[in-house]
Design a protein around this motif. Structure first.
Motif, PDB file in Angstrom:
ATOM      1  N   ILE A  20       1.158  -1.262  -0.156  1.00 30.77           N
ATOM      2  CA  ILE A  20       0.061  -0.262  -0.310  1.00 30.77           C
ATOM      3  C   ILE A  20       1.313   1.685  -0.260  1.00 30.77           C
ATOM      4  CG2 ILE A  20      -0.074   0.551   2.883  1.00 30.77           C
ATOM      5  CD1 ILE A  20      -3.362   0.307   0.865  1.00 30.77           C
ATOM      6  N   ALA A  73      -1.993  -3.667  -1.358  1.00 34.18           N
ATOM      7  CA  ALA A  73      -3.341  -2.914  -1.518  1.00 34.18           C
ATOM      8  C   ALA A  73      -3.939  -4.136  -2.120  1.00 34.18           C
ATOM      9  CB  ALA A  73      -3.087  -1.577  -2.081  1.00 34.18           C
ATOM     10  N   THR A  85      -7.926  -3.851   0.873  1.00 36.83           N
ATOM     11  CA  THR A  85      -6.506  -3.823   1.273  1.00 36.83           C
ATOM     12  C   THR A  85      -6.521  -5.035   1.824  1.00 36.83           C
ATOM     13  OG1 THR A  85      -6.756  -3.441   3.761  1.00 36.83           O
ATOM     14  CG2 THR A  85      -6.629  -1.589   2.103  1.00 36.83           C
TER      15      THR A  85
END
Ligand SMILES: CC(C)(COP(=O)(O)OP(=O)(O)OC[C@H]1O[C@@H](n2cnc3c(N)ncnc32)[C@H](O)[C@@H]1OP(=O)(O)O)[C@@H](O)C(=O)NCCC(=O)NCCS
Length: 200
Positions: A20, A73, A85
């Motif tokens: 992420i 992600a 996520t």
């Protein structure tokens, strides 16, 4: 010394899993803020504001005394959008892994969570020294249970070593776990469409 991740990109049939990034925060905030249909199933109250989620997404890997936490992600390959996520917590050695995830409700039922769970479980077993993985699922959440079962996770009645800190103990739940051998048996001809895993 256990292997530790420097970077990765894993692609399955429907999703890409990658670290992420703070640039994911505006969309993450829009998807999560006050979304009870997601947050009620998580051990996370959701972001109070966008800067909180920028902070959270600024550190995709946190190495702690007790556990290593990773936040990835999930991108939908249909349009390359960031849609959710998946987290992987590793503790002990061989590692005991815990997975946690959410997907944009607009995209539920298309196999995105299943693909992300399969990729992340593979990552743990194939690259990170994972011994077993598990997830706790509130019994109000059969979709999550089903996604885990499609990957090969099975219900366990042993005391949960996969508990996330903060999980309220009075909420009825299932614990689903998987061992490396079970993962191979449940996914005999499967491999990621592509994978790049860089270790430190
Ligand atoms: C749980 C969640 C991640 C599933 O995401 P998803 O991308 O829709 O999952 P998938 O499409 O891969 O798989 C869901 C499966 O559950 C099934 N399902 C959906 N609702 C169901 C229900 N009420 N009862 C039984 N099965 C159900 C779907 O049909 C699908 O199975 P199938 O492929 O055999 O048809 C998503 O609902 C979500 O983000 N929920 C909120 C957050 C959350 O629950 N996180 C997990 C906490 S443990």
């Amino acid at each position: 010394m256990s292997p530790r991740l420097a970077d990765l990109e894993l692609t399955g049939a429907r999703v890409r899993v990658r670290p992420i990034d703070p640039t994911d925060a505006p969309r993450g905030f829009a998807l999560l803020f006050q979304r009870r249909e997601i947050l009620d199933q998580l051990v996370y109250d959701g972001p109070a504001n966008e800067s909180e989620i920028v902070d959270r997404y600024s550190e995709w890997k946190r190495v702690g005394d007790d556990a290593d936490d990773h936040l990835f992600a999930v991108d939908d390959l249909a349009d390359d959008a960031f849609v959710g996520t998946i987290s992987l917590r590793l503790k002990g050695h061989p590692f005991l892994g815990s997975v946690g995830y959410w997907i944009d409700p607009e995209r539920w039922g298309r196999g995105l969570a299943t693909d992300a769970i399969r990729l992340t479980t593979h990552l743990g077993f194939a690259h990170l020294g994972l011994g077993s993985a598990g997830a706790e699922v509130y019994s109000s959440n059969p979709a999550s249970r089903r996604a885990l079962e499609k990957v090969g996770y099975v219900e366990s009645h042993e005391a949960s070593a996969h508990t996330y800190v903060g999980c309220p103990s009075d909420v009825p739940r299932w614990v689903l776990t998987i061992q490396r051998r079970q993962f191979r048996q449940a996914n005999p001809d499967w491999s990621p469409s592509s994978e790049r895993v860089d270790l430190l």
